[in-house]
Design an enzyme around this catalytic site. Sequence first.
Site, PDB file in Angstrom:
ATOM      1  N   HIS A   8       0.866  -1.179   0.000  1.00  0.00           N
ATOM      2  CA  HIS A   8       0.000   0.000   0.000  1.00  0.00           C
ATOM      3  C   HIS A   8       0.905   1.232   0.000  1.00  0.00           C
ATOM      4  CE1 HIS A   8      -3.006  -2.848   2.038  1.00  0.00           C
ATOM      5  NE2 HIS A   8      -3.424  -2.632   0.809  1.00  0.00           N
ATOM      6  N   GLU A  16       1.726   3.416   3.207  1.00  0.00           N
ATOM      7  CA  GLU A  16       2.267   2.764   4.405  1.00  0.00           C
ATOM      8  C   GLU A  16       3.788   2.869   4.356  1.00  0.00           C
ATOM      9  OE1 GLU A  16       0.455  -1.102   4.609  1.00  0.00           O
ATOM     10  OE2 GLU A  16      -1.566  -0.263   4.744  1.00  0.00           O
ATOM     11  N   HIS A  44       3.591  -3.844   6.774  1.00  0.00           N
ATOM     12  CA  HIS A  44       2.538  -2.855   6.545  1.00  0.00           C
ATOM     13  C   HIS A  44       2.432  -1.919   7.743  1.00  0.00           C
ATOM     14  CE1 HIS A  44       0.255  -4.704   3.046  1.00  0.00           C
ATOM     15  NE2 HIS A  44       1.088  -5.679   3.377  1.00  0.00           N
ATOM     16  N   GLU A  89       1.693  -5.812  10.706  1.00  0.00           N
ATOM     17  CA  GLU A  89       1.211  -4.435  10.841  1.00  0.00           C
ATOM     18  C   GLU A  89       2.019  -3.727  11.923  1.00  0.00           C
ATOM     19  OE1 GLU A  89      -1.056  -3.120   8.913  1.00  0.00           O
ATOM     20  OE2 GLU A  89      -1.951  -4.885   7.963  1.00  0.00           O
TER      21      GLU A  89
END
Length: 341
Positions: A72, A75, A165, A229
């Site tokens: 993404h 990010e 991420h 994450e």
Amino acid sequence: MTQAATQAVTQAVQGTGGLPPAVQALAQADFGAVAQLFSDAGFTVALPAPGMLQVLKPGEGRVSVAVSVGVHGDETGPIEVLAHLLDALSRDASKLAVDLLVCVGNVDAIRAGKRFIDADLNRMFRPVRGSLAQAAESARADEMIAATAAFFGAAGPVRWHLDLHTAIRPSVYPTFAIVPDLVADEAKAQLVDWLGQAAIGAIIMNPQSAGTYSYYSAEHFGAAASTVELGRVGTLGQNDLSLFDDVSRALDGLLRGQPAQPVKAAPHVFKVAQEIIKHSDEFRMAFDRSTQNFTSLPQHAVIASDGDHVYTVQHAEELVVFPNPDVRVGLRAGLMVVRVS
């Protein structure tokens, strides 16, 4: 890389005096300097696709590690972390103890300072893409799949893929990971241990794919793979890199083949209770956009409605992760998880 594209990345950072050269190079998918240093150290180096760097050394028993960032485009923290880590390692290239594939995912979105161009790249790793097949990210996913297949196709039995991420929403657990349940038990245990070393607070064992890059690597190439994450989205060049210290040390140790470090605290482990799929434009979630990842909901609470269908909590408690009512119809709009340890 056109001059305009180069300026776009540089101008994405305002008030910082510009990006460090290593970060700017990685954000622009420019591996030239790093590739040369590894090549000079005797590694076999290839650039199999834009934004991809492969570093190999002949020899039996080498671990194969794929690290991806920027799937993404907004990010950016992991991009900065990997840029500094890769820059330092290339200057001490003989210490690289694994075969390495580095992937900068959605290069065009990074340059544009956007999450994606046409559609979410991390939903493209599936055999049938339907209406997404014409998106710019579809072609990019094909490049990434081909390079990943070539890398793991020549690899030994120990294979890792860490897809780094950051999350859109705040989270009860600022760092957490999603691990495909199909990863072999021994490899899964080693991966979970590494995630503990990286101070990851929670792990979700995921039984089925939502078209993500890490699940694809696990399913098709037998990799111990995880979507990791690491806090919140941020502007390139303005991330507080001290928040990434634990994962940076753990990743550096993995690439250098260093002994495992003690786990500071074992991550809490969750399993998926249900997937929330958006089936129509009538889809509505029962909570607002301030809801954090891992917010607890009691049994029978309404999660979302989609026309006549209502999603409700089935267990005594379920926690919501990745709630996003804005996804395209047919895609996952959230996960409900329960704690198992």
